[in-house]
Design an enzyme around this catalytic site. Structure first.
Site, PDB file in Angstrom:
ATOM      1  N   GLU A 262       0.887  -1.168   0.000  1.00 60.16           N
ATOM      2  CA  GLU A 262       0.000   0.000   0.000  1.00 60.16           C
ATOM      3  C   GLU A 262       0.917   1.208   0.000  1.00 60.16           C
ATOM      4  OE1 GLU A 262      -1.557   3.086   0.470  1.00 60.16           O
ATOM      5  OE2 GLU A 262      -1.849   2.651   2.595  1.00 60.16           O
ATOM      6  N   CYS A 300      -2.550   8.537   3.292  1.00 62.04           N
ATOM      7  CA  CYS A 300      -2.493   8.105   1.892  1.00 62.04           C
ATOM      8  C   CYS A 300      -3.725   8.541   1.112  1.00 62.04           C
ATOM      9  CB  CYS A 300      -2.345   6.588   1.817  1.00 62.04           C
ATOM     10  SG  CYS A 300      -0.872   5.968   2.641  1.00 62.04           S
TER      11      CYS A 300
END
Length: 494
Positions: A262, A300
């Site tokens: 990720e 993120c």
């Protein structure tokens, strides 16, 4: 300060190599731990490999009970946990409280998934040659997991590695971020409570109901010592959350392993033409202001790029600027603070440099644009050139880039004009537009009617392109950590 112990095969331990943890807002020391030695790392990995078969065979009620125990203890110690998150990461206390609650929910959900992780039956008599045959398809652990976690969610992103591993019966070795190890070590303390060889879980349970000894380790290490763990064949699964270059290097160095990455993004929000009422524009502006800055942009899926239909732009921009300027910045321990510091001065200096670079190229600072130590004022930019780093790369700071677009197809094309593809938010009431966004946008998740920063911890979460491979979310990660195994029974009358 006495160093906080770390955990090798479930046992608290320490070394002489002391690591000091400092508060990002003012640099004061808030705690200490020590770094694992090569011998301690070897013990952790060897224990994970040795216990793998026993861990995989652990009854579901044991795994679920341990996960429930951690969820309960996180809830009981929520205020302590939240203050520790704020102390080492600089996250405003109000958001640390949210993270503590989410982590407890993550372990609670993992316990539920552990109880129903059963596989499926398939009848095979769909062809004459297979009459009397039945298949049992179950998922079994691929082996011990290496979890490498970042600083921005020092508890919940560790939880998203640990909880699914324990749920499927896979040992896990965690390497937390060097700047934020203490919260992971507190979690290690709670996991140690759930590891009770010959005993039972606190609060009830049958003798021996604790997790097998050696099923988890939490190892504070500098980043340059993680490569040996990534390369170790006894850890066949690597789950990494962090920067793109590091993730890409991990993938190249471990081609024979199962790697989940990720790697972040530069998340976009789109204001569509039908989102036109005054109250709708105001609400969207507040949501974007909040979730572009809520962790000083260090998420993120924090909003970074905002694309607004051209006939709404002049009405939306002032609302956004007003919402951004109303955010309270300052000491993250102040309950009223909305935006705290970045993780360190170097991170704030990088954001400052990127914004200044964009301004020199023609961008306009509508509000913000100033640094004070590790803090950077929430900033709104317009007129940003297409090749400016604040637009093309992940700022990971409190910066919003706002642009007018002619229509929804132009907005979706602008969202896709990125090497990243994690999540996007699309403010629309139109069902056709929603499905067009879902069909068109090259991202892992599309959030309709809200910011891209929305995440439910049980849903599949991950991205496309430079945002990584694989999915987190409890059941998705459990699938990632396991592989199917088929048992065919013969001579069965159905």
């Amino acid at each position: 300060m006495e160093p906080v112990p770390f955990y090798v095969a479930g046992e608290p331990t320490s070394s002489d190599d002391v690591a000091v943890v400092r508060h990002p807002y003012d640099g004061r020391e808030i705690g200490r731990t020590s770094l694992a030695t090569p011998d301690q790392v070897e013990r952790a990995v060897a224990a994970a490999a040795a216990v793998a078969a026993e861990a995989a065979a652990t009854p579901a009620h044991v795994r679920a009970g341990a996960l429930d125990h951690v969820a309960r203890r996180l809830t009981e110690r929520a205020d302590e946990v939240a203050h520790l998150i704020t102390a080492e990461s600089g996250k405003p206390l109000k958001w640390s409280r949210v993270e503590a609650a989410r982590a407890a929910s993550t372990f609670r959900w993992a316990a539920e998934e552990a109880r129903r992780f059963s596989g499926e039956l398939q009848r095979l008599d769909t062809e004459p040659a297979s009459t009397g045959r039945l298949a049992l398809v179950r998922r079994v652990p691929k082996g011990p997991v290496l979890g490498i976690t970042p600083f921005n969610f020092p508890l919940n992103l560790v939880a998203h590695k640990v909880a699914p591993a324990l749920a499927v019966g896979a040992p896990i070795v965690v390497k937390p971020a060097p700047t934020t190890p203490l919260t992971a070590l507190l979690l290690g303390e709670l996991l140690a409570e759930a590891t009770a060889p010959g005993g039972s879980l606190p609060g009830g349970g049958l003798p021996g109901d604790g997790l097998p000894a050696g099923m988890f380790s939490v190892l504070p290490l500098p980043n340059d010592r993680a490569a040996a763990l990534v390369d170790d064949p006894r850890l066949p699964v690597v789950s990494f959350t962090g920067s793109g270059p590091v993730g890409a290097a991990i993938r190249r160095s471990a081609p024979d392993k199962h790697v989940t990455l990720e790697l972040g993004g530069n998340a976009a929000a789109v204001i569509c033409s039908d989102w036109a009422a005054d109250e709708e524009l105001t609400w969207a502006a507040r949501r974007i202001a909040t979730f572009g800055n809520y962790q000083a942009g260090q998420s993120c899926i924090a909003v970074q790029r905002v694309f607004v239909h051209e006939w709404l732009f002049d009405g939306f921009l002032p609302r956004l600027v007003e919402a951004v300027t109303q955010l309270c910045t300052g000491d993250p321990f102040d309950e009223t603070t909305d935006v705290g510091p970045l993780i360190d001065v170097a991170a704030a200096e990088r954001v400052e440099h990127w914004v200044d670079e964009a301004v020199r190229a023609g961008a306009t600072v509508v509000t913000g644009g100033r640094r004070d130590g590790a803090s950077y004022l929430p900033t709104v930019l317009t007129g940003v050139p297409a090749d400016a780093r604040v637009r093309t790369e992940e700022v990971f700071g409190p910066v919003l880039v706002v642009e007018s677009v002619a229509d929804e197809p132009a907005a979706f094309a602008a969202v896709n004009d990125s090497v990243y593809g994690l999540q996007a938010g699309v403010f629309t009431h139109n069902l056709k537009t929603a499905f067009e966004a879902d069909r068109t946008l090259r991202v892992g998740g599309v959030i309709i009617g809200d910011v891209p920063s929305y995440r439910a911890d049980q849903m599949p979460y991950g991205g496309m392109k430079g945002s990584g491979v694989g999915r987190e979310g409890l059941r998705s990660a459990m699938d990632d950590y396991t592989e199917p195994r088929v048992l065919v029974l013969t001579g069965i009358e159905l």
